[in-house]
Scaffold this motif. Structure first.
Motif, PDB file in Angstrom:
ATOM      1  N   ALA A   1      44.726  71.847   6.706  1.00  0.00           N
ATOM      2  CA  ALA A   1      43.671  71.504   7.666  1.00  0.00           C
ATOM      3  C   ALA A   1      42.539  70.760   6.956  1.00  0.00           C
ATOM      4  O   ALA A   1      41.973  69.799   7.488  1.00  0.00           O
ATOM      5  N   GLU A   2      42.239  71.192   5.746  1.00  0.00           N
ATOM      6  CA  GLU A   2      41.170  70.562   4.971  1.00  0.00           C
ATOM      7  C   GLU A   2      41.500  69.085   4.728  1.00  0.00           C
ATOM      8  O   GLU A   2      40.648  68.214   4.875  1.00  0.00           O
ATOM      9  N   ARG A   3      42.750  68.830   4.352  1.00  0.00           N
ATOM     10  CA  ARG A   3      43.168  67.442   4.094  1.00  0.00           C
ATOM     11  C   ARG A   3      42.992  66.590   5.356  1.00  0.00           C
ATOM     12  O   ARG A   3      42.461  65.486   5.315  1.00  0.00           O
ATOM     13  N   VAL A   4      43.456  67.130   6.472  1.00  0.00           N
ATOM     14  CA  VAL A   4      43.399  66.358   7.728  1.00  0.00           C
ATOM     15  C   VAL A   4      41.941  66.084   8.119  1.00  0.00           C
ATOM     16  O   VAL A   4      41.571  64.950   8.451  1.00  0.00           O
ATOM     17  N   LEU A   5      41.104  67.134   8.052  1.00  0.00           N
ATOM     18  CA  LEU A   5      39.699  66.960   8.447  1.00  0.00           C
ATOM     19  C   LEU A   5      39.001  65.952   7.538  1.00  0.00           C
ATOM     20  O   LEU A   5      38.206  65.122   7.998  1.00  0.00           O
ATOM     21  N   ALA A   6      39.316  66.011   6.232  1.00  0.00           N
ATOM     22  CA  ALA A   6      38.682  65.061   5.295  1.00  0.00           C
ATOM     23  C   ALA A   6      39.104  63.650   5.654  1.00  0.00           C
ATOM     24  O   ALA A   6      38.289  62.723   5.667  1.00  0.00           O
ATOM     25  N   LYS A   7      40.395  63.507   5.977  1.00  0.00           N
ATOM     26  CA  LYS A   7      40.892  62.169   6.312  1.00  0.00           C
ATOM     27  C   LYS A   7      40.225  61.637   7.581  1.00  0.00           C
ATOM     28  O   LYS A   7      39.967  60.456   7.730  1.00  0.00           O
ATOM     29  N   LYS A   8      39.917  62.529   8.525  1.00  0.00           N
ATOM     30  CA  LYS A   8      39.310  62.109   9.801  1.00  0.00           C
ATOM     31  C   LYS A   8      37.784  62.017   9.702  1.00  0.00           C
ATOM     32  O   LYS A   8      37.115  61.839  10.731  1.00  0.00           O
ATOM     33  N   GLY A   9      37.243  62.211   8.505  1.00  0.00           N
ATOM     34  CA  GLY A   9      35.801  62.036   8.334  1.00  0.00           C
ATOM     35  C   GLY A   9      34.964  63.209   8.774  1.00  0.00           C
ATOM     36  O   GLY A   9      33.797  63.038   9.111  1.00  0.00           O
ATOM     37  N   PHE A  10      35.521  64.408   8.763  1.00  0.00           N
ATOM     38  CA  PHE A  10      34.744  65.578   9.204  1.00  0.00           C
ATOM     39  C   PHE A  10      34.078  66.337   8.061  1.00  0.00           C
ATOM     40  O   PHE A  10      33.413  67.328   8.290  1.00  0.00           O
ATOM     41  N   HIS A  11      34.260  65.874   6.830  1.00  0.00           N
ATOM     42  CA  HIS A  11      33.654  66.503   5.647  1.00  0.00           C
ATOM     43  C   HIS A  11      33.784  68.028   5.685  1.00  0.00           C
ATOM     44  O   HIS A  11      32.790  68.739   5.813  1.00  0.00           O
ATOM     45  N   PRO A  12      34.977  68.550   5.575  1.00  0.00           N
ATOM     46  CA  PRO A  12      35.153  69.994   5.725  1.00  0.00           C
ATOM     47  C   PRO A  12      34.582  70.782   4.537  1.00  0.00           C
ATOM     48  O   PRO A  12      34.549  70.273   3.423  1.00  0.00           O
ATOM     49  N   GLU A  13      34.088  71.964   4.847  1.00  0.00           N
ATOM     50  CA  GLU A  13      33.689  72.857   3.759  1.00  0.00           C
ATOM     51  C   GLU A  13      34.299  74.226   4.014  1.00  0.00           C
ATOM     52  O   GLU A  13      34.515  74.622   5.154  1.00  0.00           O
ATOM     53  N   ARG A  14      34.535  74.955   2.908  1.00  0.00           N
ATOM     54  CA  ARG A  14      35.130  76.283   3.048  1.00  0.00           C
ATOM     55  C   ARG A  14      34.011  77.290   3.188  1.00  0.00           C
ATOM     56  O   ARG A  14      33.054  77.276   2.417  1.00  0.00           O
ATOM     57  N   ILE A  15      34.117  78.116   4.196  1.00  0.00           N
ATOM     58  CA  ILE A  15      33.110  79.130   4.425  1.00  0.00           C
ATOM     59  C   ILE A  15      33.712  80.461   3.962  1.00  0.00           C
ATOM     60  O   ILE A  15      34.721  80.907   4.518  1.00  0.00           O
ATOM     61  N   VAL A  16      33.095  81.050   2.954  1.00  0.00           N
ATOM     62  CA  VAL A  16      33.649  82.292   2.416  1.00  0.00           C
ATOM     63  C   VAL A  16      32.768  83.454   2.865  1.00  0.00           C
ATOM     64  O   VAL A  16      31.561  83.445   2.654  1.00  0.00           O
TER      65      VAL A  16
END
Lengths: 478, 467
Positions: free
Chosen positions: A132-147
């Protein structure tokens, strides 16, 4: 207990209802200002012709003949500004919280309530989240992991600035108003008319006082160019700015190209005849020697004809008529010119009025030792300059640019957010919950959201390239 | 849409007759024009290009109307082809004008109409190809035709620009204005379609169209003169301008008896409204039926009035109450009356189209929700354009007169337009106004745009005298 009054007023000011009522009032009054003839722009006679005395008195009393400068219109615009300020301040904290502290890890209640979401069955959390992280990064959503203590999830977003856009637009509107108020208070407009060679450092304001500039403006020349059919094509003036007697700036101005110096702008506004003479060229012939001689005279200029005799151009009338033994000017056009020359003799002290042409009854031409003939005449033209000082205009232009920017953000940047959370369903099956939200253009966002979900599903499939490679290998072995 | 196509399939074969007829008509008119060209030996001048534009737009409008009535998809294909051809000729005319004048064609009302028609045709094609709103041409192409016809009546000679108009900023300003107004026009048409899709009752449209036509005729009859005449502005054919007896005061001449005819037509267009009110009171369906028949009759009478108006205005000289002697007049001297009469017929025809073909129309149009979204999107385009248009105008005024805002009527009305659309956006965003109320706002916005564009120029005094 009742709410204290100031607070009540403040809340009323910020209410959308108040804003709309104020806007409707503004619209109605502004429209009235275009339908009723307005004082400064219209000729007073025309207004008197249009309305009966009683109606006119009423309109004048209510300020309806000068709506845009009436105190109540200014008050109304101030109330509109106040309403914008109040509405923005009242709503800003909420929006700012939303902007500054984005909601990153959705709880169960939120997940249930969110309309746009999807569940995908997964095998393990880590693979799913990194896909999911890869896809979101590719779509320009700048994903971050929330721990969090016992979970971790993904949050990605685009164009968060969109949440602030309305405030940008409102701030820009206030900036424009501020510029307008500064100009209304401290700005002025004036008119300056100069002929060639003339200079001036004081200008006449339209509504009263004279303004003294800390510098002078000189006109070095002005002119008009025409189209073939005689309508004006271009007016120009060559201006020089003088400060403390020193020339600091030269510029040729034309109609859309003003001169700017020290916060004051000079616009080419008009160009025309002054009715005055600039240069008159005469042929003087001595009655004794019959010797012709060319002389050039400006108004009130004196030329020596011989050691004893001088001639002065005392009067020049471009279009003369005679009535009751007097000479009058009929117009400023060079139609029927007449000139009065004063021929003086030093020895006798005698001064003779020589009229060109000879006007019976008042001319003393026969007494003059010289005869004069007109050879050429150049009229003086004036250039009309509109002078304005608008210290607030930079606020206006800055506001306009900011508003353009703000509107683009308002309409075309969508704040879209996507959350990805691994969850277990009722049977304990591991699933990936993907949810999304957008603050506008929801239909377009749904499309994009389902794209993202499809991509994630595709990434999570048992990787196809490996399968095809093994099958190719299997084929080649055989 | 797909369903519509399947159902209309049997009609497709007979549907070709209209295409063939229009094609033959266009070919015939072009051939006649060609004979003329051969005689004068001048092919690519502006009036020829405009003539071609008119013919193609006419063909397109007929086919779009045919599509609106029968729903034959073939018609749209050929209609867009005709629109493309017309747009090409129109582009040629614009380019020719630009080249001849040496400035973009925005300096006079003639040149603005030329650009407006171009923008309208281009937007029609965009709306059709991108948003799949196929019937839009039914509304926009007749408007484009009226524009081209009006252009024939206005003075066409390239007039030199007065110094104040020689500015790039002016061109920026006017281009933005045209784009913004065209977007507003589009949102208006879409709002109308929304009302159809939103199941607004056909009877309500009947009331609305009746009130519109009645208002038009009442407005026209303010020119009613004693003994049944109609006073219209006099026209000087050599100068191609109105005759002025004092600064800003036009000379009017009285066309005898025309006032009586218009009064009769006013009575005729009022009949549908009367029956509508009766129907509301008694709920007797027969009254509604009578109202619809009365609309049909009123169209015939309106057409008669238009024909008489054109014939009487074009022929002969008339007496004036303000000056001795007889003076000619011209259609160009009465653009409002002419557009009012044409507009009344057009609106009544659109009502009949709705009355007879409502189910077909509903099938062909996008859904109400979709239309609501598209309306918002067109306004989201129009509003920034309006803002920039006002800003560019202010910047130009500041460079020319040294003042960026002087509350002249055109400026004030542009600001009012801006405020109306700002109101729409606020209501939609903060109050969640959707659907019908938002559509009413879009209609109101366009009415204000029309007043700013035409009304202010003709009815109110100001700096924008040349545009």
């Amino acid at each position: 207990m009742a709410i204290p009054l100031p607070r009540k007023i403040w809340q009323t000011l910020g209410a959308i209802k108040t804003g709309v009522i104020l806007l409707i009032l503004t619209v109605i009054l502004a429209a009235a200002g275009t339908l009723i003839l307005q004082r400064p722009a219209t000729d007073p006679d025309e207004i008197q012709r249009a309305y009966s005395p009683q109606v006119l008195r009423l309109l004048d009393g209510l300020g309806l003949t000068d709506v845009f400068h009436a105190w109540w219109f200014v008050l109304l615009l101030s109330l509109v500004s106040l309403s914008i300020v109040a509405a923005s301040i009242q709503r800003f904290p909420n929006a700012w919280r939303f902007y500054a502290r984005p909601y990153k890890s959705p709880d169960e209640a939120f997940r249930k309530a969110l309309p746009t979401h999807k569940l995908i069955a997964i095998k393990d959390e880590e693979t799913a989240l990194s896909a999911a992280e890869r896809v979101l990064a590719k779509k320009g959503f700048h994903p971050e992991r929330i721990v969090r203590e016992n979970s971790f999830s993904l949050f990605g977003e685009r164009n968060r600035i969109s949440e602030m856009a309305v405030y940008i637009v409102h701030a820009s509107l206030l900036l424009i108003f501020l510029g307008g108020i500064i100009d209304a208070e401290f700005g002025w407009r004036a008119f300056l008319s100069l002929t060639r060679g003339e200079q001036s450092s004081e200008v006449q304001a339209q509504n009263g006082p004279k303004h003294f500039l800390p510098f002078a403006v000189r006109c070095d020349g002005a002119g008009q160019e025409n189209y073939a059919d005689g309508t004006p094509k271009k007016w120009w003036s060559n201006l020089t700015v003088l400060k403390g007697g020193r020339e600091v700036l030269h510029k040729q101005i034309v109609v859309n190209e003003p001169l700017v110096y020290g916060g004051v702008r000079f616009y080419q506004a008009s160009y025309g005849k002054t009715g005055k003479v600039d240069k008159l060229v005469l042929t003087a012939t001595s009655r004794q020697s019959m010797n012709p001689k060319d002389i050039t005279l400006g108004l009130n200029e004196t030329a020596a004809l011989d050691p004893d005799t001088t001639v002065r151009l005392a009067e020049f009338i471009p279009d003369y008529v005679v009535g009751d033994g007097q000479v009058y000017a009929r117009s400023n056009d060079l139609e029927n010119p007449a000139a009065r020359l004063v021929v003086e003799s030093k020895k006798s002290g005698q001064a003779i009025n020589y009229w060109l042409p000879a006007i019976p009854g008042i001319e003393q031409n026969a007494l003059s030792p010289y005869d004069f003939q007109g050879k050429d005449v150049q009229m003086a033209y004036f250039t009309g300059l509109e002078v304005s000082h608008e210290p607030g205009q930079w606020g206006v232009w800055a506001g306009v640019l900011l508003m353009g920017l703000g509107l683009v953000v308002v309409f075309y940047l969508v704040h879209s957010r996507i959350w990805v959370v691994p969850v277990r369903d009722a049977r304990g099956q591991l699933q990936l919950w993907i949810g999304g939200a957008a603050n506008k253009n929801k239909d377009v966002f749904e499309q994009r959201f389902s794209d993202v979900v499809k991509q994630i599903e595709w990434e999570l499939k048992p990787s196809q390239p490996e399968i095809s490679q093994t099958s190719v290998a299997a084929l080649t072995e055989k | 849409m797909a369903r519509a196509r399947v159902e209309q399939q049997p009609a497709a074969a007979t549907g070709m007759t209209l295409v063939v007829m229009v094609g033959l008509g266009v070919a015939f008119l072009l051939f006649m024009a060609f004979l003329n060209v051969v005689k004068s030996g001048n092919l690519l001048n502006e009036s020829n290009l405009l003539y071609a534009t008119l013919i193609f737009y006419f063909g397109a409008a007929t086919l779009y109307l045919g599509f609106g009535i029968t729903g034959t998809p073939n018609y749209v294909r050929f209609a867009s082809l005709a629109t493309w051809a017309g747009l090409l000729a129109n582009t040629g005319a614009v380019a020719h004008r630009w080249y001849e004048a040496g400035h973009p064609p925005f300096a006079s009302i003639y040149e603005m109409l030329l650009s407006f028609v171009w923008t309208l045709a281009a937007l029609t094609l965009i709306a059709e190809k991108k948003f799949k709103v196929k019937v839009i041409g039914t509304v926009t192409m007749p408007v484009a035709i009226v524009g081209v016809v009006l252009m024939q009546l206005l003075r066409t000679d390239v007039r030199p620009l007065v110094p104040a108009l020689q500015s790039t900023w002016l061109h920026v300003h006017v281009t933005l204005a045209m784009l913004a107004y065209a977007a507003c026009a589009l949102s208006f048409a879409l709002a109308m379609m929304f009302l159809i899709q939103d199941k607004m009752k056909t009877e309500t449209f009947l009331a609305a169209t009746s009130i519109f036509t009645i208002a038009t005729y009442i407005a026209t009859l303010t020119r009613f003169e004693k003994w049944g005449g109609l006073s219209v502005a006099a026209w000087n054919p050599e100068e191609k301008s109105e005759i002025f007896i004092a600064k800003g005061v036009r000379l009017f001449v009285v066309i005898p008896d025309l006032g009586w005819l218009l009064l009769l037509v006013l009575a005729a267009v009022s009949v549908p409204l009367v029956f509508y009110i009766l129907w509301r009171k008694t709920n007797n369906e027969a009254h509604l039926d009578l109202a619809n028949r009365a609309v049909f009759l009123s169209i015939l009478l309106q057409t008669l009035a238009l024909v008489f108006f054109i014939v009487r205005v074009r022929d002969g000289h008339y007496f004036s109450l303000d000056a001795d002697g007889q003076f000619p007049t011209s259609l160009a001297a009465s653009p409002f009356i002419l557009s009012g009469l044409v507009g009344g017929i057009f609106v009544s025809l659109l009502y009949l189209l709705l009355l007879w073909r409502r189910t077909d129309l509903e099938r062909m149009l996008p859904s109400a929700d979709e239309l609501d979204r598209i309306i918002y999107k067109t306004i989201a385009i129009a509003f920034p354009l309006l803002t920039l248009m006002i800003a560019a105008g202010a910047y130009w005024a500041n460079r020319t007169w040294g003042s960026y805002w002087s509350w002249d009527p055109k400026e004030t009305w542009a600001a009012i337009t801006w405020l109306v659309y700002a109101g729409y956006l606020h209501m939609r965003i903060t109050r969640g106004w959707r659907g019908r109320r938002a559509a009413y706002f879009a209609i109101l916005g366009f009415a204000v745009v029309m007043f700013t564009f035409f009304g202010v120029t003709y009815l109110l005094p100001g700096l924008h005298a040349y545009a």
